[in-house]
Scaffold this active site. Sequence first.
Site, PDB file in Angstrom:
ATOM      1  N   HIS A   8      31.829  33.471  37.885  1.00  0.00           N
ATOM      2  CA  HIS A   8      32.824  33.875  38.871  1.00  0.00           C
ATOM      3  C   HIS A   8      32.123  34.718  39.931  1.00  0.00           C
ATOM      4  CE1 HIS A   8      36.723  33.452  36.262  1.00  0.00           C
ATOM      5  NE2 HIS A   8      36.068  32.313  36.408  1.00  0.00           N
ATOM      6  N   CYS A  58      39.716  38.501  37.246  1.00  0.00           N
ATOM      7  CA  CYS A  58      40.263  38.006  35.985  1.00  0.00           C
ATOM      8  C   CYS A  58      39.878  38.957  34.836  1.00  0.00           C
ATOM      9  CB  CYS A  58      39.728  36.596  35.711  1.00  0.00           C
ATOM     10  SG  CYS A  58      37.966  36.591  35.262  1.00  0.00           S
ATOM     11  N   CYS A  63      35.937  39.342  34.545  1.00  0.00           N
ATOM     12  CA  CYS A  63      35.321  40.143  35.602  1.00  0.00           C
ATOM     13  C   CYS A  63      35.800  41.589  35.563  1.00  0.00           C
ATOM     14  CB  CYS A  63      35.587  39.491  36.947  1.00  0.00           C
ATOM     15  SG  CYS A  63      34.854  37.826  37.049  1.00  0.00           S
ATOM     16  N   ASN A  73      31.921  32.479  43.680  1.00  0.00           N
ATOM     17  CA  ASN A  73      32.184  31.651  42.509  1.00  0.00           C
ATOM     18  C   ASN A  73      31.278  30.424  42.587  1.00  0.00           C
ATOM     19  OD1 ASN A  73      33.449  29.542  40.870  1.00  0.00           O
ATOM     20  ND2 ASN A  73      35.081  31.034  40.562  1.00  0.00           N
ATOM     21  N   ASP A 133      39.417  26.827  36.593  1.00  0.00           N
ATOM     22  CA  ASP A 133      38.752  28.114  36.816  1.00  0.00           C
ATOM     23  C   ASP A 133      39.500  29.265  36.141  1.00  0.00           C
ATOM     24  OD1 ASP A 133      36.432  29.292  38.263  1.00  0.00           O
ATOM     25  OD2 ASP A 133      38.005  30.516  39.154  1.00  0.00           O
ATOM     26  N   SER A 143      41.990  39.152  43.018  1.00  0.00           N
ATOM     27  CA  SER A 143      42.147  40.036  41.866  1.00  0.00           C
ATOM     28  C   SER A 143      41.271  39.546  40.709  1.00  0.00           C
ATOM     29  CB  SER A 143      43.621  40.054  41.435  1.00  0.00           C
ATOM     30  OG  SER A 143      43.832  40.919  40.355  1.00  0.00           O
ATOM     31  N   GLU A 161      32.497  37.811  40.989  1.00  0.00           N
ATOM     32  CA  GLU A 161      32.104  39.164  40.588  1.00  0.00           C
ATOM     33  C   GLU A 161      30.894  39.129  39.664  1.00  0.00           C
ATOM     34  OE1 GLU A 161      36.604  38.957  41.140  1.00  0.00           O
ATOM     35  OE2 GLU A 161      35.064  37.732  40.173  1.00  0.00           O
TER      36      GLU A 161
END
Length: 146
Positions: free
Chosen positions: A51, A80, A83, A40, A143, A78, A53
């Site tokens: 982010h 979002c 992503c 991130n 975020d 996990s 990912e």
Amino acid sequence: MADPFMDAAVAEAELGLAEGGIPIGSVLVLDGEIVGRGHNRRVQRGSAILHAEMDALENAGRLSAADYKRSTLYSTLSPCDMCSGSALLYGIPRVVVGENETFQGPEAYVRSRGVQLEIVDDPRCVALMKSFIAARPELWNEDIGE
């Protein structure tokens, strides 16, 4: 048993924290090799979307549709909606998640779209996020859009 790909994602999360950012890391794995890694960087780059990912996908560069369909996305947290949507868009068939205790993305939806979603409950990932959220709740809330 240790997973070298989750280890790499955790190392990315730790790097993000050391840079003053949010400790979430990710790697994209294709045919047993890491082809993209990221963390991130919203704070570090003043980005609205970077982010972990998204950073890993960006750092992997342009891949073919066939490559994405053979890949696995690892994330310490996990993913979002944004992503998860990227994984769905590119047809990534498997996502391995370090933890979903501190945040849970749209996991049921991702599974309903045929993605194999594996939650490994890695204590390192939980500890990183719990410590960060306690220390910087305002940054965490930013975020996740709260």
